[in-house]
Motif scaffolding. Sequence first.
Motif, PDB file in Angstrom:
ATOM      1  N   ALA A  46      18.232  28.855 -69.208  1.00  0.00           N
ATOM      2  CA  ALA A  46      19.231  29.057 -68.280  1.00  0.00           C
ATOM      3  C   ALA A  46      20.511  29.412 -68.602  1.00  0.00           C
ATOM      4  N   GLU A  47      21.079  28.639 -69.599  1.00  0.00           N
ATOM      5  CA  GLU A  47      22.638  28.936 -70.295  1.00  0.00           C
ATOM      6  C   GLU A  47      22.474  30.409 -71.131  1.00  0.00           C
ATOM      7  N   VAL A  48      21.313  30.435 -71.734  1.00  0.00           N
ATOM      8  CA  VAL A  48      21.210  31.492 -72.599  1.00  0.00           C
ATOM      9  C   VAL A  48      21.209  32.809 -71.908  1.00  0.00           C
ATOM     10  N   VAL A  49      20.503  32.926 -70.814  1.00  0.00           N
ATOM     11  CA  VAL A  49      20.451  34.026 -70.171  1.00  0.00           C
ATOM     12  C   VAL A  49      21.893  34.365 -69.782  1.00  0.00           C
ATOM     13  N   HIS A  50      22.429  33.465 -69.033  1.00  0.00           N
ATOM     14  CA  HIS A  50      23.885  33.714 -68.903  1.00  0.00           C
ATOM     15  C   HIS A  50      24.839  34.384 -69.976  1.00  0.00           C
ATOM     16  N   HIS A  51      24.507  34.448 -71.164  1.00  0.00           N
ATOM     17  CA  HIS A  51      25.085  35.177 -72.367  1.00  0.00           C
ATOM     18  C   HIS A  51      24.434  36.196 -72.657  1.00  0.00           C
ATOM     19  N   LEU A  52      23.021  36.457 -72.442  1.00  0.00           N
ATOM     20  CA  LEU A  52      22.341  37.583 -72.891  1.00  0.00           C
ATOM     21  C   LEU A  52      22.540  38.684 -72.047  1.00  0.00           C
ATOM     22  N   TRP A  53      22.668  38.513 -70.681  1.00  0.00           N
ATOM     23  CA  TRP A  53      22.589  39.810 -70.045  1.00  0.00           C
ATOM     24  C   TRP A  53      23.590  40.707 -70.317  1.00  0.00           C
ATOM     25  N   PRO A  54      24.835  40.269 -70.926  1.00  0.00           N
ATOM     26  CA  PRO A  54      25.937  41.226 -71.090  1.00  0.00           C
ATOM     27  C   PRO A  54      25.519  41.997 -72.315  1.00  0.00           C
ATOM     28  N   ILE A  55      24.840  41.519 -73.245  1.00  0.00           N
ATOM     29  CA  ILE A  55      24.332  42.294 -74.334  1.00  0.00           C
ATOM     30  C   ILE A  55      23.120  43.379 -73.883  1.00  0.00           C
ATOM     31  N   ALA A  56      22.400  42.803 -73.005  1.00  0.00           N
ATOM     32  CA  ALA A  56      21.228  43.850 -72.340  1.00  0.00           C
ATOM     33  C   ALA A  56      22.059  44.903 -71.678  1.00  0.00           C
ATOM     34  N   LEU A  57      23.110  44.660 -71.193  1.00  0.00           N
ATOM     35  CA  LEU A  57      23.912  45.943 -70.320  1.00  0.00           C
ATOM     36  C   LEU A  57      24.355  46.714 -71.493  1.00  0.00           C
ATOM     37  N   PHE A  58      25.004  46.099 -72.492  1.00  0.00           N
ATOM     38  CA  PHE A  58      25.440  46.924 -73.424  1.00  0.00           C
ATOM     39  C   PHE A  58      24.359  47.820 -74.051  1.00  0.00           C
ATOM     40  N   VAL A  59      23.233  47.393 -74.345  1.00  0.00           N
ATOM     41  CA  VAL A  59      21.984  48.264 -74.554  1.00  0.00           C
ATOM     42  C   VAL A  59      21.741  49.222 -73.865  1.00  0.00           C
ATOM     43  N   VAL A  60      21.842  49.060 -72.578  1.00  0.00           N
ATOM     44  CA  VAL A  60      21.665  50.247 -71.522  1.00  0.00           C
ATOM     45  C   VAL A  60      22.726  51.320 -71.734  1.00  0.00           C
ATOM     46  N   VAL A  61      23.808  50.694 -71.869  1.00  0.00           N
ATOM     47  CA  VAL A  61      24.921  51.913 -71.918  1.00  0.00           C
ATOM     48  C   VAL A  61      24.895  52.675 -73.146  1.00  0.00           C
ATOM     49  N   VAL A  62      24.649  51.762 -74.199  1.00  0.00           N
ATOM     50  CA  VAL A  62      24.643  52.487 -75.588  1.00  0.00           C
ATOM     51  C   VAL A  62      23.592  53.355 -75.761  1.00  0.00           C
ATOM     52  N   VAL A  63      22.227  52.993 -75.492  1.00  0.00           N
ATOM     53  CA  VAL A  63      21.173  53.833 -75.344  1.00  0.00           C
ATOM     54  C   VAL A  63      20.980  55.019 -74.491  1.00  0.00           C
ATOM     55  N   SER A  64      21.789  54.971 -73.328  1.00  0.00           N
ATOM     56  CA  SER A  64      22.020  56.224 -72.425  1.00  0.00           C
ATOM     57  C   SER A  64      22.775  57.204 -72.824  1.00  0.00           C
ATOM     58  N   LEU A  65      23.900  56.421 -73.901  1.00  0.00           N
ATOM     59  CA  LEU A  65      24.730  57.373 -74.446  1.00  0.00           C
ATOM     60  C   LEU A  65      24.205  58.117 -75.508  1.00  0.00           C
ATOM     61  N   GLY A  66      23.233  57.434 -76.192  1.00  0.00           N
ATOM     62  CA  GLY A  66      22.460  58.031 -77.258  1.00  0.00           C
ATOM     63  C   GLY A  66      21.593  59.005 -77.069  1.00  0.00           C
ATOM     64  N   LEU A  67      20.763  58.896 -75.937  1.00  0.00           N
ATOM     65  CA  LEU A  67      19.800  59.534 -75.648  1.00  0.00           C
ATOM     66  C   LEU A  67      20.393  60.856 -75.146  1.00  0.00           C
ATOM     67  N   LYS A  68      21.751  60.898 -74.417  1.00  0.00           N
ATOM     68  CA  LYS A  68      22.339  62.240 -74.082  1.00  0.00           C
ATOM     69  C   LYS A  68      22.876  62.880 -75.189  1.00  0.00           C
ATOM     70  N   ARG A  69      23.165  62.185 -76.369  1.00  0.00           N
ATOM     71  CA  ARG A  69      23.516  62.952 -77.495  1.00  0.00           C
ATOM     72  C   ARG A  69      22.494  63.273 -78.477  1.00  0.00           C
ATOM     73  N   TYR A  70      21.561  62.675 -78.281  1.00  0.00           N
ATOM     74  CA  TYR A  70      20.423  63.049 -79.243  1.00  0.00           C
ATOM     75  C   TYR A  70      19.844  64.425 -79.129  1.00  0.00           C
ATOM     76  N   ARG A  71      19.593  65.196 -80.085  1.00  0.00           N
ATOM     77  CA  ARG A  71      19.243  66.447 -80.182  1.00  0.00           C
ATOM     78  C   ARG A  71      17.925  66.618 -80.379  1.00  0.00           C
ATOM     79  N   ARG A  72      16.981  66.816 -79.595  1.00  0.00           N
ATOM     80  CA  ARG A  72      15.279  67.028 -79.881  1.00  0.00           C
ATOM     81  C   ARG A  72      15.365  68.265 -80.706  1.00  0.00           C
ATOM     82  N   THR A  73      16.029  69.202 -80.060  1.00  0.00           N
ATOM     83  CA  THR A  73      15.673  70.627 -81.185  1.00  0.00           C
ATOM     84  C   THR A  73      17.076  70.694 -81.831  1.00  0.00           C
ATOM     85  N   LEU A  74      17.239  71.765 -82.916  1.00  0.00           N
ATOM     86  CA  LEU A  74      18.364  71.615 -83.510  1.00  0.00           C
ATOM     87  C   LEU A  74      19.515  72.056 -83.173  1.00  0.00           C
ATOM     88  N   ASP A  75      19.570  72.672 -81.938  1.00  0.00           N
ATOM     89  CA  ASP A  75      20.785  73.324 -81.231  1.00  0.00           C
ATOM     90  C   ASP A  75      21.711  72.102 -80.380  1.00  0.00           C
TER      91      ASP A  75
END
Lengths: 314, 378
Positions: free
Chosen positions: B349-378
Amino acid sequence: MTAPLSGTARQAAIEVEGVTNSFSGRVVVDRIAMRVGRGEIFGFLGPNGSGKTTFLRMLCGLLTPDSGSGTCLGFDILSQSAEIKKRVGYMTQKFSFYENLSLEENLDFIARIYGLPDRRRAVRESLEQLGMAGRKHQLAGQLSGGWKRRLALAACMIHQPELLLLDEPTAGVDPKARRDFWEQIHELSAQGITVLVTTHYMDEAERCHRLAYIAYGSLLAEGTTGDIIRHTRLSTWTASGGDLHALCSALEKSEGVSQVVPFGNALHVSGHDAATLELAIEPFRHGGHIWQRAEPSLEDAFISLMGEAKDNFQ
Amino acid sequence: MNFFSLPRFVAIALKEFIQMRRDRLTFGMMVGVPLMQLVLFGFAINTDPKQMRTALRCSDEGPFARSVVRAMTASGYFQFTGRLPDDAAATRALELGEVQFVLHLPAGFERDLVRGRRPVVLLEADASDPAATSNAISALQTLAARALEHDLLGPLARPAMEGAAPFDLRIHRRYNPEGITQYNIVPGLMGVVLTMTMVIITALAITRERERGTMENLLSTPVHPLEVMLGKLVPYVLLGYIQVTLILCAAKFLFRVPVMGSVPLLLASVLVFIVANLSVGILFSTIAKNQLQAMQMAFFFFLPSILLSGFMFPFRGMPQWAQWLGEVLPLTHFLRVVRGILLKGNGPAEVVHHLWPIALFVVVVVSLGLKRYRRTLD
């Protein structure tokens, strides 16, 4: 070279129209249309930075064209790049395998990526064909330039592609290795594999069934070696003996002479109109040089095309 | 002079200046970043934390109780945030790290004071970070004697008690009674080491593919970007777990850090934290043009992580804006998780209290990363 088969007579491996791509506002490939028949060896020539690599990248799905359409091996280049990738072998200009993996590991990696059913056999056969079965544990980074090229070719053929896109495959490779390489290309062509190859070497260009000349993103000429030479409508004379340096600078200023190119101990003097060219060289005919009428070579044709393209571009 | 030619030396130095100017990002990092860090860390870091959140567990509401609270507030070390209904709530607030201290004033505090019976006042401290609490505790010990000198006047002032506090101050240093620094630092190091290696390694591994041109080759094969990413990351997740195992063993057997909570729970939460750092590495690799830039970005992320997360300096000692910045960093929350599990015996219970901000961080950073990720070279 071998009898060039007409590109339109057989099934098309590549058929594109109006293909355009630009990087940050600069048009790199400008409305290129072309057709390459199955089993053809198609040479792609042009000065550095003319858009050859960009065009190859668009064919294999690495880049999406801004506009234009077409098919590669019957698949749409805009929407079916996944299907195209499975059937195309692309050899990049720069060695792009893992230097800290051994030959065998590199080939095995690529074989896994393509999901080859009998991977071990494919890798073993590829190594044997390369003639490197005994050195398979050597790291790729330790190979010489020529061997790296051969490894790259072996790797991009391991999944038995129907189309090979080779970007300057023989740059920096010694003449013997180049000859072996081209023999292999012709064997592949005989098996029905289409090869699109970029090169700066005229002897290699002459080994292709058909050629295209591209400069500043535009396709300027297309056809067999003869077609391209005829396209430029050049007449050429060679001059040898005497003070060629002085002759060269004098001729460059003459009306009717479009280019003067030294080839070893001779000058190739070309112009677009045979009559005016003859008039232009007339004053120099009796200066101790030996003059001969010659067939314009492919190189003369390319230098002429390159000059015209620059004029149009500026 | 064959050994040293000035023109040759100047040629090299000039070329170096030109290259430095070309690489804008590096140049910016060299000039802008130190300035920023100077301001950021200069103002943020404080080794004598004040205004620490303190809860009151009070069974007596008299004027004397108010005087004690007022005196403690006036010292600057304590900031009273509220009252707790019972002892269970006090324990929970400490376990979650919501408060640093709980002050217990017993029933009949005022009556016992007046009668000179020296009531017991208990200060419960979250001493998992000894540096955060030690100054406040020593300040409290000196102010205890004088806290009530204006209230206990006339007949109430007992000459016999001159010099000693009118109440019996007891301090419970919870989670780390002996104030052993290693108990706090060694679990924290797990987070620091993971941050450093995971971010740097992923940022470099992906940038290297692009720099060496092998990415172009990969992209021309049927391989899907998701396969590339996952395939590249899984080995580093395993590497991260090797690091965690090593640090856990060292913590237990070398530094004798108590392991109060569940190790499987810790291993599960580590995964969230590793993913957070890997996602930062991926994001950097989509921005960096070469390995040097990737390295610089990783370092740029690493410094605040170490300085503003509460690893090196007490988190609550920093000004509010710095704490907000710190709350963004995954390491801040992971430190609470790992210290909570090991030292406080925190459960899910206590751990989840501290884990969700990390999870939120992951969601934000991954979506930023996917936006920037170039599948092709252009």
